[in-house]
Design a protein around this motif. Structure first.
Motif, PDB file in Angstrom:
ATOM      1  N   PRO A  95      39.527  44.693  37.323  1.00  0.00           N
ATOM      2  CA  PRO A  95      39.557  43.399  36.617  1.00  0.00           C
ATOM      3  C   PRO A  95      40.309  42.313  37.381  1.00  0.00           C
ATOM      4  CG  PRO A  95      39.990  45.210  35.098  1.00  0.00           C
ATOM      5  CD  PRO A  95      39.985  45.806  36.466  1.00  0.00           C
ATOM      6  N   GLU A  96      41.455  42.654  37.962  1.00  0.00           N
ATOM      7  CA  GLU A  96      42.228  41.641  38.691  1.00  0.00           C
ATOM      8  C   GLU A  96      41.467  41.155  39.918  1.00  0.00           C
ATOM      9  OE1 GLU A  96      46.596  41.046  40.886  1.00  0.00           O
ATOM     10  OE2 GLU A  96      46.003  43.007  40.085  1.00  0.00           O
ATOM     11  N   ALA A  97      40.836  42.095  40.637  1.00  0.00           N
ATOM     12  CA  ALA A  97      40.091  41.719  41.834  1.00  0.00           C
ATOM     13  C   ALA A  97      38.872  40.871  41.474  1.00  0.00           C
ATOM     14  CB  ALA A  97      39.661  42.971  42.592  1.00  0.00           C
ATOM     15  N   ARG A  98      38.188  41.225  40.401  1.00  0.00           N
ATOM     16  CA  ARG A  98      37.027  40.429  39.989  1.00  0.00           C
ATOM     17  C   ARG A  98      37.447  39.020  39.568  1.00  0.00           C
ATOM     18  NH1 ARG A  98      32.795  44.297  36.605  1.00  0.00           N
ATOM     19  NH2 ARG A  98      32.378  45.783  38.306  1.00  0.00           N
ATOM     20  N   ALA A  99      38.565  38.926  38.877  1.00  0.00           N
ATOM     21  CA  ALA A  99      39.047  37.598  38.476  1.00  0.00           C
ATOM     22  C   ALA A  99      39.380  36.760  39.706  1.00  0.00           C
ATOM     23  CB  ALA A  99      40.267  37.748  37.569  1.00  0.00           C
ATOM     24  N   TRP A 100      39.994  37.379  40.712  1.00  0.00           N
ATOM     25  CA  TRP A 100      40.314  36.664  41.957  1.00  0.00           C
ATOM     26  C   TRP A 100      39.034  36.185  42.630  1.00  0.00           C
ATOM     27  CZ3 TRP A 100      39.089  37.083  47.076  1.00  0.00           C
ATOM     28  CH2 TRP A 100      39.907  36.412  47.993  1.00  0.00           C
ATOM     29  N   MET A 101      38.030  37.059  42.696  1.00  0.00           N
ATOM     30  CA  MET A 101      36.767  36.686  43.322  1.00  0.00           C
ATOM     31  C   MET A 101      36.119  35.511  42.589  1.00  0.00           C
ATOM     32  SD  MET A 101      35.234  40.527  44.067  1.00  0.00           S
ATOM     33  CE  MET A 101      33.654  39.935  44.704  1.00  0.00           C
ATOM     34  N   LEU A 102      36.030  35.607  41.271  1.00  0.00           N
ATOM     35  CA  LEU A 102      35.360  34.553  40.505  1.00  0.00           C
ATOM     36  C   LEU A 102      36.098  33.221  40.619  1.00  0.00           C
ATOM     37  CD1 LEU A 102      34.385  36.561  37.291  1.00  0.00           C
ATOM     38  CD2 LEU A 102      32.849  35.728  39.083  1.00  0.00           C
ATOM     39  N   ARG A 103      37.421  33.287  40.637  1.00  0.00           N
ATOM     40  CA  ARG A 103      38.201  32.049  40.735  1.00  0.00           C
ATOM     41  C   ARG A 103      37.889  31.309  42.033  1.00  0.00           C
ATOM     42  NH1 ARG A 103      42.623  34.239  40.166  1.00  0.00           N
ATOM     43  NH2 ARG A 103      43.526  34.209  42.265  1.00  0.00           N
ATOM     44  N   HIS A 104      37.764  32.050  43.123  1.00  0.00           N
ATOM     45  CA  HIS A 104      37.476  31.402  44.404  1.00  0.00           C
ATOM     46  C   HIS A 104      35.996  31.048  44.542  1.00  0.00           C
ATOM     47  CE1 HIS A 104      41.443  31.705  46.194  1.00  0.00           C
ATOM     48  NE2 HIS A 104      41.533  32.952  45.762  1.00  0.00           N
ATOM     49  N   ILE A 105      35.121  31.878  44.008  1.00  0.00           N
ATOM     50  CA  ILE A 105      33.684  31.587  44.112  1.00  0.00           C
ATOM     51  C   ILE A 105      33.350  30.283  43.399  1.00  0.00           C
ATOM     52  CG2 ILE A 105      31.385  32.384  43.409  1.00  0.00           C
ATOM     53  CD1 ILE A 105      32.401  35.259  43.883  1.00  0.00           C
ATOM     54  N   GLU A 106      34.028  30.010  42.275  1.00  0.00           N
ATOM     55  CA  GLU A 106      33.777  28.765  41.539  1.00  0.00           C
ATOM     56  C   GLU A 106      34.091  27.534  42.376  1.00  0.00           C
ATOM     57  OE1 GLU A 106      36.052  29.084  38.007  1.00  0.00           O
ATOM     58  OE2 GLU A 106      34.657  30.485  37.018  1.00  0.00           O
ATOM     59  N   GLN A 107      34.975  27.675  43.352  1.00  0.00           N
ATOM     60  CA  GLN A 107      35.281  26.556  44.245  1.00  0.00           C
ATOM     61  C   GLN A 107      34.158  26.319  45.253  1.00  0.00           C
ATOM     62  OE1 GLN A 107      39.048  27.381  46.112  1.00  0.00           O
ATOM     63  NE2 GLN A 107      40.021  27.980  44.181  1.00  0.00           N
ATOM     64  N   MET A 108      33.342  27.349  45.460  1.00  0.00           N
ATOM     65  CA  MET A 108      32.292  27.276  46.474  1.00  0.00           C
ATOM     66  C   MET A 108      30.930  26.937  45.876  1.00  0.00           C
ATOM     67  SD  MET A 108      30.869  30.419  48.819  1.00  0.00           S
ATOM     68  CE  MET A 108      29.328  30.237  49.738  1.00  0.00           C
TER      69      MET A 108
END
Length: 304
Positions: A95-108
């Motif tokens: 869950p923590e890793a997925r949240a990190w991924m989604l947070r950065h992907i939204e910037q892209m």
């Protein structure tokens, strides 16, 4: 969004996430000089980012995929990874890793969607394709020689039927001679169908092709064989065993040639193996059900 575009976007996202992870690692490492940040916290964060990102460069710039066995059908896992290259990274992220991924992907981008769950290994053989059916009708043996290698001899272009004791004996021999491939004979005796008919096919991967260097500095002198095994619950699964050419030649050949061709294609297309079957069976396994008593560490099925 088309499948090709989804795959391209996955690779772009992987490159972006790798860059963000490396940038954050450099920033976090600088926290070692900050008094309110303990070295343990810094190392934990670096370890988290490294675990998350170490596969991303391979997703962003994948190497050409070369099958280990020419002509073997593409498995459902490989198909899923070809369609969505980030599937493995996403499926193994917490869950923590997925949240990190989604947070950065939204910037892209706002067009990326998480890949679907990876498929379980298909039970039973793959559907018969037109190409495979044509090969059977034309009598083409499915095991093909890798480029630059010597073909297997004619006596290896045979599929043989075995009873349960025959399968166990081959695995016992592979274990005794330390050939490197083969499960536990005692585990197989407890879990194979007692009256089952099993099939054995010389089918070396390119890295196990006879003549390749082995771990002792010599050349591989055995044949990697694929087995199609009937388990005690009736399911057919795949396994691997190393068989000496003389041992294979001594086994009786009782399967008609046309049926050999059909079964050889079936044997090569089964995805689910004994290790996967064993994991599903493990919770119920024991002397009271199948009579199996673990003898020693490693006394268990091996993956294909």
């Amino acid at each position: 969004m088309g499948r090709r575009r989804e795959a391209e976007l996955d690779r772009d996202v992987a490159a972006f996430l790798a860059a963000r992870a490396f940038t954050e690692i450099r920033h976090v490492a600088g926290g070692l000089t900050v008094r309110d940040t303990s070295p343990e916290e810094v190392l934990d964060r670096i370890r988290f980012l490294a675990d998350l990102s170490h596969n991303l460069p391979g997703v962003a710039r994948p190497r050409p995929r070369t099958p280990s066995r020419l002509g073997k059908p593409l498995g459902s896992f490989d198909q899923a990874m070809a369609e969505r290259p980030l599937s493995w990274v996403w499926s193994t992220a917490g869950p923590e890793a997925r949240a990190w991924m989604l947070r950065h992907i939204e910037q892209m981008t706002h067009h990326w969607t998480p890949p679907p769950p990876l498929p379980r290994s298909r039970t039973g053989p793959a559907p018969v394709t037109l190409r495979r059916q044509t090969g059977i009708l034309l009598g083409r043996w499915p095991v093909r020689t890798p480029a630059g290698r010597r073909p297997l001899p004619a006596q290896a272009r045979v599929l043989k039927a075995l009873d349960t004791e025959g399968v166990c004996a081959l695995n016992d021999e592979a274990h005794r001679l330390r050939l490197g491939l083969g499960g536990s004979g005692s585990w197989l005796r407890a879990h194979l169908a007692p009256d089952g008919v099993h099939y054995l096919l010389p089918d070396p991967a390119d890295y196990y092709w006879p003549g390749n260097p082995d771990s002792s500095g010599g050349g591989i002198r055995w044949w990697q064989c694929t087995m199609l095994l009937r388990m005690r619950d009736g399911e057919q699964v795949a396994s691997m065993v190393a068989v000496l050419p003389g041992t294979f030649a001594a086994l009786p050949s009782t399967v008609p040639r046309r049926r050999q061709l059909r079964l050889a294609h079936v044997v090569r297309s089964v995805e689910r193996d004994t290790s996967q079957w064993g994991r599903d069976h493990e919770s119920a396994c024991g002397p009271g059900l199948c009579g199996y008593v673990r003898e020693a560490a490693g006394d268990a099925p091996t993956a294909t």
